[in-house]
Design an enzyme around this catalytic site. Structure first.
Site, short mmCIF file in Angstrom:
data_model
loop_
_atom_site.label_atom_id
_atom_site.label_comp_id
_atom_site.label_asym_id
_atom_site.label_seq_id
_atom_site.Cartn_x
_atom_site.Cartn_y
_atom_site.Cartn_z
CD GLU A 27 16.50 112.49 -53.88
OE1 GLU A 27 17.55 111.98 -53.49
OE2 GLU A 27 15.39 111.95 -53.74
CG HIS A 77 12.24 112.52 -57.71
ND1 HIS A 77 12.69 113.29 -56.67
CD2 HIS A 77 11.96 111.29 -57.17
CE1 HIS A 77 12.69 112.58 -55.56
NE2 HIS A 77 12.26 111.35 -55.84
CG ASP A 125 11.43 111.52 -52.26
OD1 ASP A 125 10.96 110.69 -53.06
OD2 ASP A 125 12.65 111.67 -52.07
CG HIS A 139 14.83 111.27 -48.97
ND1 HIS A 139 15.28 111.32 -50.28
CD2 HIS A 139 15.87 111.73 -48.21
CE1 HIS A 139 16.51 111.79 -50.31
NE2 HIS A 139 16.90 112.03 -49.07
CD GLU A 196 19.01 108.89 -50.14
OE1 GLU A 196 17.77 109.00 -50.07
OE2 GLU A 196 19.61 108.71 -51.22
CG HIS A 205 15.73 108.44 -57.54
ND1 HIS A 205 15.20 109.12 -56.47
CD2 HIS A 205 16.20 109.38 -58.40
CE1 HIS A 205 15.35 110.42 -56.68
NE2 HIS A 205 15.96 110.60 -57.83
CD GLU A 252 10.57 107.95 -56.10
OE1 GLU A 252 10.71 108.29 -54.91
OE2 GLU A 252 11.39 108.24 -56.99
#
Length: 257
Positions: A28, A30, A39, A114, A116, A168, A173
């Site tokens: 994904e 970032h 992630d 993650h 989701e 995010h 992160e």
């Protein structure tokens, strides 16, 4: 040695009385400063730290995750985000549970990085209980959920915490990657704050103006390797203590949640 991929089958079989940890990441975007594997790196490394504390085993990481949501991951507007469908993610997690339970594991932890991934993994856990009965324990933990307020106060002592959805590719992160994989961080491209208001609904198709142009949902300025170590250590310690509580395993370092 905690990584199953580096073990022989005999070494693997000797671990089935302990906790099997499945790191769940994603591919994904970032932002312009962090890799697509952010992630997965976080999930893998915190899983390793947990396994070392409880003498567990870390299975190969799930490097693809369930569909990126626009207001927690940026959605599909950016190249490089490669999503799995809901059914595929449920089936993948279900197959893994069938295999691990078939090998004799009775204590299994999904450690997700993650957001989701939560719904499809939880569905797979329920399906596994139906198929295999209740002579096993399966736990799902996101790395951020058990962090104490004192940890968050320390990390955000000089900046404002925007909330987990908007974190995010932001301070937490970015700090974690600065600590865990500094060679993959483009520190010269840290995204600064960009005007962005989350609407109280979701829609398709998304428009480029729906998400900050750099892909991060909040400011990453203020991230440091030192903060990353604080977060990683605290997350691993808290999740190890969850394992002690849920699975009855011993933790090598004596700490309290």
């Amino acid at each position: 040695m905690v990584f199953a991929a580096n073990m022989t089958w005999e070494q693997y079989a000797a671990k089935t009385d302990g906790v099997a940890i499945i790191p769940a990441g994603s591919c994904e975007q970032h932002g312009p400063h962090l890799p697509l594997s952010t992630d997965s790196i976080i999930a893998t490394e915190i899983s390793r730290m947990v396994a070392e504390q409880i003498d567990g085993i870390v299975l190969p990481t799930l490097n693809y995750g369930y569909r990126s949501s626009p207001y927690s991951g940026g959605g599909p507007l950016f190249p490089g985000t490669v999503d799995l469908s809901l059914n595929t993610m449920v089936e993948l997690a279900s197959n893994l549970l069938d295999e691990l339970l078939g090998d004799g594991f009775r204590k299994i932890l999904f450690l997700s990085a993650h957001f989701e991934n939560q719904a499809p993994i939880l569905e797979a856990m329920h399906l596994a209980q139906r198929r295999h009965g209740t002579d096993n324990q399966i736990v799902l933990a996101n790395w951020w959920d058990p962090l104490k307020d004192s940890v968050m106060d320390e990390v955000f002592s000089d900046i404002m915490f925007p909330g987990w959805d908007l974190e995010h590719a932001a301070v937490t992160e970015t700090s974690l990657l600065m600590h865990l994989a500094p060679e993959l961080v483009h520190a010269d491209k840290l995204p600064a704050k960009e005007a962005f208001a989350v609407p109280p609904y979701l829609r398709v198709p998304l428009q480029p103006s729906d998400i900050p142009s750099h892909g991060a949902l909040a400011d990453a300025v203020g991230a440091t390797s030192e903060k990353g170590k604080i977060i990683a250590d605290a997350a691993a310690t808290s999740i190890a203590e969850i394992c002690a509580y849920e699975f009855g395993v011993q933790v090598k370092t004596s700490v309290q949640l």
